[in-house]
Each structure stands twice: as structure tokens, then as C-alpha cells.
Design an enzyme around this catalytic site. Structure first.
Site, PDB file in Angstrom:
ATOM      1  N   SER A 133       0.829  -1.200   0.000  1.00 39.71           N
ATOM      2  CA  SER A 133       0.000   0.000   0.000  1.00 39.71           C
ATOM      3  C   SER A 133       0.865   1.252   0.000  1.00 39.71           C
ATOM      4  CB  SER A 133      -0.904   0.006   1.228  1.00 39.71           C
ATOM      5  OG  SER A 133      -0.131   0.161   2.394  1.00 39.71           O
ATOM      6  N   LYS A 134       0.195   2.382  -0.013  1.00 41.27           N
ATOM      7  CA  LYS A 134       0.900   3.653  -0.073  1.00 41.27           C
ATOM      8  C   LYS A 134       2.008   3.792   0.960  1.00 41.27           C
ATOM      9  CE  LYS A 134      -2.838   3.868  -0.382  1.00 41.27           C
ATOM     10  NZ  LYS A 134      -4.172   3.461  -0.536  1.00 41.27           N
ATOM     11  N   ARG A 135       1.731   3.329   2.162  1.00 44.04           N
ATOM     12  CA  ARG A 135       2.716   3.553   3.223  1.00 44.04           C
ATOM     13  C   ARG A 135       4.021   2.779   3.010  1.00 44.04           C
ATOM     14  NH1 ARG A 135       2.367  -0.759   6.866  1.00 44.04           N
ATOM     15  NH2 ARG A 135       0.616  -2.053   6.284  1.00 44.04           N
TER      16      ARG A 135
END
Length: 466
Positions: free
Chosen positions: A239-241
RNA sequence: GGGCCCUUCGUCUAUCGGUUAGGACACCAGAUUUUCAUUCUGGGAAGAGGAGUUCGACUCUCCUAGGGCCUACCA
């Protein structure tokens, strides 16, 4: 085994950017096609008009072409084939392998809850019922077998068995007449002559239902290989993180497409101890059956290592263009004098760089303009004694040819004549020439700046008030 | 809840019943050294747990645990 030439395909749905996992799937498809001398096709799964966007289509095409994954034919847009899909559904309907289902959304919801509570698949009562009002709103569902089992000989996972009773009657045609994904994939893969479906792990359950649909049509079921997803460094879904998901982001982070190809191919697949390999080797060695069954985690360190390797091999002019783009994006201006020497400079400085961003960083000292502000550490090093020594060194620099060996020899010789170690003047010289901060070794530093600029910077520093 | 899949060093992987379980990234130590980096040398580091099959299991079977996917008129 089928004597047909291999045809693989990548079939993304344009609902967002090109995910790194999808990119790897596309890569594997291309690799397998090349390995077998077959063809690799691209199909955009845009049957869901609500969620598909043109921007996403563009992003996917761009991502693929950046990565160097290019189909062997014009891409097919699934949406454009809706008529064919409807026609196929009618065929199934006529053959009694599909039925009209008049269940309302609310009714479905209640049934689903009940089915879930009992741990079984949902079955519509309309399977065997004749409607009083045939024209009332309805969907067309596949009439799946209630007995027996469907066996999948997955190319990567091996044999997978499903009891048909567990497989529900999926919707083929929506109430608005639009085909659904599961119907469209089957029809399109068949029409496109796809022999090997290599796709994400998240489709295994669909694979069983699709197999049933192939059989209902009387079509040969293609070979299927389901590859595991790519996870983030912590093992969770990417994911983005985790830093990046889209291939475009990797490009922006300074990774080279050939490095991404190498890294992605090696992630979840291996050929003995080989870590770095060419595209030709990859397609010669790659086989879906060698893909690892378990999900792999993205490892930035290793990606960096691989990228560093390709950076070293890359043409410096190409790198110069890339680095210029980075610099411009940062709002930095490259002096006209430097532009011409950029690729030579990159040749000198790219040694330890993991990304083109690193190379851009390493250029910082070159980009500084005189007179340079000296950092505190360097200022502290400029004792009267060192100043005098540097003044003598200045003459040596002026008299030495600007070649690595000559420069290195000169520095060593100078230390000898002065009767001191390089440590007595090296750090100060480095500070003066670079203005402090990250900088390469002295010879490289001198070479990067050139004689004139080196001497000027040295002179600036020596003239400064103590 | 149900179905399905996965499980070797921290990470990516090799092994395809018999190995001191190999390599790479990362890490640690040492060497080199004009900072950092690079480079070189060395080192630590793994078969989730439990049964079974077998002369012999990382490898085959089953169970448990953990993780994941699917369970839409999304793809």
C-alpha cells in the site's frame, strides 16, 4: 499438450494506476510468450464503465511501455466487444446452460445472509422456474453443475480441486444488459486464442467458475498459472505507506526499467544462483512452472542493489538526460558550462549511486557557484599552516595534467614532500572544493571540477579572511 | 462462517528422499582510506509446530498454528 502456439495476455482493469504486482504479471506473461516463441497480448478489462477511466488506461499503457513490456498486437478493449459477449450468453441460454434470474437486490441480500450463515454457496430459485413475466427486470446467470468437482491443474500451484456445489451461479449478463467480467474473460480469451492464462493469485476461485463456463461452451480450457501477490516489506498487502505501488512512482524514484525488470522477475522466480541477468537470459530461462508459490515481499535494499548495477552499465548520455530531468524537477538550474560535461561527470560520479536521484545528489558540489560558502568543519581546518600548505599545493595542481593517475600520484607525492600524511591537507582541500557535504575522493573531485574551477575555488578560500 | 492457497536465514531464493541446507541483498567484524560511499576479506543467520510413511525427510501424507485470496448485477 496442445500443439497450438502459445498465446499469453495481460488483462488489467483500468480503475487506477499500474500496480507493481500487475506489472510483474505482465512481465511474466511476456517472458513466457517469448520463452515459447509465442505471442503476448494486452486486453483492457473495462466492462465496468462506472469504474473505468481513460486516465487509468493511459497510465497503464505508459507504465507498461516504460517497463518495456509491449504487446505483440494492438490492445483489445473488452467494452467494445459487448455485443459478442451478449451473443455468447444467448448461446448458453439456448443450450440450457444459463437461466434468467428475477431475484431483487433485497431478496438476494437475504439469501446471501442465510447462505453465509449455513456456510454454503447461494443458489437462485429461478434455476428451474419459468417466469410469469419474462420481461421483468432480470439478470442471466450461469447454470453451474450441482455435483462433481472441477479440477484445476494450475501451472504454479499444482492440482486444485473445487466441489461444484461450492461454486455459485454467477451473473453473466447484468440487468442492464451489460456483460460481467467472468463471462467476458472467458469469451475474450477464447476468441483471442489465449492458450496460457498467467494472472494474479486472487483469481484462483474465479478460475474454477471460468473453467465451467469454458466447458459449457464446449471450448478447450486454457492452461492457467496463478502467481502470488507482491507484499510490502512488512508482509502486509502493498500500500501507499510502503513507499510506492505504481510503476510510475518507481520511475520517479530513479529506478531504471531494466533494473525493475530484473528485480521483478527475480521476485518469485529463480534460476539457480543467478541474480543479475539480461532480458534475453530471462526469456530463455523463464517458465511459469518455476514461479514460486508463496507471496514475496518487496525489498528496497535489493532493488537498490540491482539498480546500482544497471546504473553502472547504463550509457552516460542517457543518464545525463534522466538526471537533468530530476534536477529540473527540483527547480535546480544546470549551468551551461556543466550541461556539456554532464555525461562525463556522471561517468565520474555514479559509482555508489543506487538511483538517478542519488546521482543528482552527488552533483551538488559541481552545481555550486563561486565563491562557495565553506562549512564550519572546513573553516576550522584552515589554520595558517594548512593555508600555506594549500598554497603550495595550488602550484602542484596547476602543473599537473588532469588525469586520474597523475592527480593521485601528485597528491601522494605532495604529501611526501611536505613530510605529512594526506590527512593533514586532504580534508581541508575536499572541503574547499566541495563546500562541505557529500563529495567523492580528491582525484575525482578535482577531475569533476576541472583545473580552472578547482584552482579558482582554492584561491577563493585562501584569500578569505582567517 | 464457508471455499481455496501459502509457510527454508531479517528479505529474495536453491534444494526436486541421502548436502557441513547453497547463493544474493541486508547485517556484523576486519582491511584499505582524504569524510561518506566504493572496494576487498571474514562472520553470524533458516526448513512454523506436531504426528505419520521411509533404512533415511526441508522434500511425501495428515493435523495444528499463523498469513493471504475469494465469497458482488467489481475486476
Amino acid at each position: 499438450m496442445s500443439p497450438r502456439p502459445v498465446v499469453t495476455r495481460f488483462a488489467p482493469s483500468p480503475t487506477g494506476f499500474l500496480h507493481i504486482g500487475g506489472a510483474r504479471t505482465a512481465l511474466f506473461n511476456q517472458l513466457y510468450a517469448r520463452h515459447t516463441g509465442g505471442r503476448f497480448l494486452l486486453r483492457v478489462e473495462d466492462t465496468d464503465r462506472e469504474r473505468s477511466t481513460e486516465a487509468a488506461v493511459a497510465a497503464i499503457f505508459e507504465g507498461l511501455s516504460w517497463l518495456g513490456v509491449t504487446p505483440d498486437a494492438e490492445p483489445v478493449f473488452q467494452h467494445a466487444r459487448a455485443d459478442r459477449h451478449r451473443e455468447a450468453v444467448m448461446e448458453l441460454l439456448a443450450a440450457g446452460r444459463a437461466y434468467r434470474c428475477y431475484l431483487t437486490v433485497a431478496e438476494l441480500e437475504t439469501m446471501r445472509e442465510a447462505a453465509r450463515a449455513e456456510g454454503r454457496a447461494i443458489r437462485s430459485p429461478w434455476r428451474d422456474r419459468t417466469p410469469n413475466e419474462p420481461d421483468a427486470p432480470h439478470v442471466i446467470r450461469f447454470k453451474g453443475p450441482l455435483e462433481g468437482e472441477t479440477v484445476l491443474n494450475d501451472l504454479v500451484k499444482g492440482e486444485i480441486r473445487f466441489r461444484n456445489i461450492e461454486l455459485d451461479d454467477l451473473v453473466l449478463l447484468r440487468s442492464d444488459g451489460a456483460p460481467t467480467y467472468n463471462l467476458a474473460v472467458v469469451v475474450d480469451d477464447h476468441d483471442m486464442g489465449v492458450t496460457h492464462i498467467i494472472r494474479g493469485d486472487d483469481h484462483v476461485n474465479n478460475a474454477a467458475r471460468q473453467t465451467l463456463i469454458y466447458q459449457a461452451f464446449g471450448w478447450e480450457v486454457p492452461a492457467m498459472g496463478h502467481i502470488p501477490l507482491i507484499h510490502g516489506p512488512d508482509g502486509a498487502k502493498l500500500s501507499k505507506r510502503h513507499g510506492a505501488q505504481a510503476v510510475g512512482e518507481f520511475a520517479d524514484m530513479g529506478y531504471l526499467p531494466e533494473a525493475m525488470r530484473n528485480y521483478l522477475t527475480r521476485l518469485g522466480w529463480g534460476h539457480g544462483d543467478d541474480e543479475i541477468f539480461t532480458d534475453a537470459q530471462a526469456s530463455a530461462w523463464f517458465d511459469v512452472t518455476d514461479v514460486v508459490k508463496s507471496p514475496a515481499r518487496l525489498d528496497w535494499q535489493k532493488l537498490g542493489f540491482i539498480n546500482a548495477h544497471y546504473l553502472k552499465e547504463a550509457d552516460n548520455d542517457r543518464l545525463a538526460a534522466l538526471v537533468t530531468r530530476v534536477l529540473t524537477a527540483r527547480g535546480e538550474t544546470v549551468p551551461a558550462e556543466v550541461v556539456g560535461r554532464l555525461s562525463a561527470l556522471i561517468g565520474l560520479l555514479k559509482e555508489g549511486a543506487k538511483t538517478t536521484l542519488d546521482i543528482a545528489d552527488s552533483l551538488a558540489f559541481v552545481l555550486k557557484t563561486r565563491p562557495l560558502a565553506l562549512d564550519e568543519r572546513t573553516q576550522g581546518l584552515l589554520t595558517p599552516e594548512t593555508r600555506q600548505r594549500l598554497a603550495r599545493l595550488q602550484d602542484q595542481i596547476a602543473a599537473t595534467p588532469f588525469e586520474r593517475e597523475a592527480l593521485e600520484a601528485m597528491i601522494r607525492a605532495f604529501a611526501g614532500t611536505e613530510g605529512v600524511g594526506i590527512g593533514k591537507f586532504g580534508p581541508a582541500l575536499r572541503g574547499i572544493l566541495s563546500g562541505g557535504g557529500v563529495a567523492p575522493d580528491l582525484a575525482t573531485l578535482l577531475l569533476s571540477l576541472g583545473r580552472e574551477e578547482s584552482l579558482a575555488r582554492l584561491n577563493d578560500a585562501l584569500l578569505r579572511e582567517a
